[in-house]
Design an enzyme around this catalytic site. Structure first.
Site, short mmCIF file in Angstrom:
data_model
loop_
_atom_site.label_atom_id
_atom_site.label_comp_id
_atom_site.label_asym_id
_atom_site.label_seq_id
_atom_site.Cartn_x
_atom_site.Cartn_y
_atom_site.Cartn_z
N GLN A 98 -8.00 0.56 9.96
CA GLN A 98 -8.38 1.04 8.63
C GLN A 98 -9.04 -0.07 7.83
O GLN A 98 -8.48 -1.16 7.65
CB GLN A 98 -7.16 1.57 7.86
CG GLN A 98 -7.58 2.35 6.61
CD GLN A 98 -6.43 2.79 5.75
OE1 GLN A 98 -5.69 1.96 5.24
NE2 GLN A 98 -6.29 4.10 5.57
N TYR A 184 -7.94 2.52 -4.54
CA TYR A 184 -8.66 1.30 -4.17
C TYR A 184 -10.16 1.46 -4.42
O TYR A 184 -10.59 2.44 -5.03
CB TYR A 184 -8.28 0.89 -2.75
CG TYR A 184 -6.80 0.63 -2.63
CD1 TYR A 184 -6.19 -0.34 -3.44
CD2 TYR A 184 -5.98 1.37 -1.78
CE1 TYR A 184 -4.82 -0.56 -3.38
CE2 TYR A 184 -4.61 1.15 -1.72
CZ TYR A 184 -4.03 0.19 -2.53
OH TYR A 184 -2.68 -0.03 -2.49
N ARG A 231 -10.69 8.37 4.85
CA ARG A 231 -9.46 8.84 4.19
C ARG A 231 -9.70 8.99 2.70
O ARG A 231 -10.18 8.08 2.03
CB ARG A 231 -8.32 7.84 4.42
CG ARG A 231 -6.97 8.36 3.90
CD ARG A 231 -5.87 7.31 3.99
NE ARG A 231 -4.62 7.89 4.41
CZ ARG A 231 -3.41 7.45 4.03
NH1 ARG A 231 -3.30 6.43 3.20
NH2 ARG A 231 -2.31 8.01 4.49
N GLY A 326 4.28 8.68 8.20
CA GLY A 326 4.38 7.30 7.76
C GLY A 326 5.77 6.73 7.95
O GLY A 326 6.07 6.14 8.99
N ARG A 327 6.63 6.93 6.96
CA ARG A 327 7.97 6.33 7.03
C ARG A 327 8.76 6.72 8.28
O ARG A 327 9.49 5.87 8.82
CB ARG A 327 8.73 6.67 5.75
CG ARG A 327 8.26 5.86 4.56
CD ARG A 327 9.00 6.19 3.29
NE ARG A 327 8.66 7.53 2.83
CZ ARG A 327 9.17 8.08 1.73
NH1 ARG A 327 10.06 7.42 1.01
NH2 ARG A 327 8.82 9.29 1.36
#
Length: 368
Positions: A98, A184, A231, A326-327
């Protein structure tokens, strides 16, 4: 289970649909933000994912916003990532890197010459970033008001994305995912709350979308469309994001991306803000995701607080083609096998998400 049926993404055929989401863990080696043998082992352990999307990786020193995060702009970083990709491929896995520029979510301690972080516009940032104090300990520090990018600065960043994509290929990656979400840099240009420019990169939807599309085309030109993904976080609120017309804005972007023959599009559901579940997300989201799904003809990956049941339902409903976890992948290196067999999951230790050593990183047990 539809989760365990094959799918083709670009030049890759995946044998199931349980992807590993990009997860910042702040454990890159110092000095130089270089992947280490510990990072190699972390990704190797999780190579049974249908596709690993690496943690966000800065395309340049200017693109860094958090301590101990890896880059892909030096020869040492490329060599470190090559060890990661070799280990994942050795286990039969697939991996995209990424590409990340944090924009305004940074601090002068990371910036070349100690300058201000860069952004579309010089606006205050409602958030903190993870920096080092004078003793070298990680602490959360306030983000200063950034400097607005010049046109020349924007062009230099596009060149940095291009170079980073080329470096990812040198590092043996199967492809790259352009991080254009989560507050971002590229997301800052997209959203009207963070972009008040009056030039070709601000104002209209087409102008605010210009940078993400120029970056995507530059990266495609460098490595080929079938090795490129994007993304987005439509309606995300992290780090002060917000847009006056999210449905129109993101529909325009997705329609443009649909013409580029990407490997996949990755959308983040607004159920999460950073690492915290958001119980106040905008009810317009369901309408928007269905519209974006209809407008993007290629494979669609969704992330955002999914468990096995909700992931399976999303696939069966046609909401997505694969799901990024994810987690659950933090605490369960063998997550696909656990989901396939309905085995219990390890719980993730949130105190060790960011920074540290092997604890909470490569010491989670796989099933016997």
């Amino acid at each position: 289970m539809k989760l365990f049926t094959p799918i083709t993404l670009g030049h890759l055929t995946l044998n199931h649909r349980v992807a590993m989401a990009p997860l910042t863990r702040s454990r890159a080696g110092q000095p130089g933000n270089v992947p280490t043998p510990m990072n190699v082992e972390y990704y190797r352990q999780r190579a049974s994912a249908a596709l690993i999307v690496t943690e966000a990786t800065q395309i340049s020193p200017q693109g860094q916003g958090y301590a101990w995060t890896p880059g892909i702009h030096s020869a040492e970083q490329v060599a470190g990532w090559k060890q990661v990709s070799d280990a994942v491929h050795g286990e039969g896995g697939k991996i995209f890197l990424q590409l990340w520029h944090v924009g305004r979510v940074s601090h002068p301690v990371f910036q070349p010459g100690g300058g201000l972080p860069v952004a579309p516009s010089a606006l205050p940032v409602p958030g903190k970033t993870f920096i080092l104090d004078e003793q070298g300990q990680g602490v959360w520090g306030d983000v200063p008001v950034p400097q607005a990018l010049t046109i020349e600065g924007i062009q230099a960043i596009i060149a940095d994305y291009r170079r980073a994509a080329r470096n990812a290929m040198l590092a043996g990656m199967d492809g790259v995912e352009i991080h254009a979400g989560n507050g971002y840099l590229l997301d800052q240009f997209i959203n009207s709350a963070s972009n008040v420019r009056d030039d070709a990169y601000g104002g209209s939807i087409e102008n605010r979308a210009r940078l993400v599309l120029e970056v995507t085309r530059a990266v495609i030109d460098e490595v080929g469309a079938q090795r490129v993904a994007v993304r987005l976080t439509p309606m995300g609120r992290f780090m002060g994001m917000g847009d006056d017309t999210p449905e129109a804005t993101f529909s325009y972007i997705v329609r443009q991306l649909d013409t580029l023959n990407l490997a996949y599009l990755h959308l983040v559901e607004p159920a999460m803000v950073g690492t915290v579940r958001d119980e106040q997300f905008d009810p317009r989201w369901d309408v928007i995701i269905k519209r974006l799904r209809a407008e993007f003809k290629g494979p669609l990956m969704l992330a955002g607080g999914y468990d096995q049941q909700s992931a399976e339902q999303a696939l069966r409903d046609g909401r997505a083609d694969l799901i990024a976890f994810g987690r659950p992948f933090i605490a369960n290196p063998d997550l696909p096998a656990r989901l396939r067999g309905n085995h219990p999951l390890n719980a993730a230790d949130s105190e060790r998400f960011f920074g540290g050593d092997v604890q909470g990183y490569i010491d989670y047990p796989a099933m016997a």
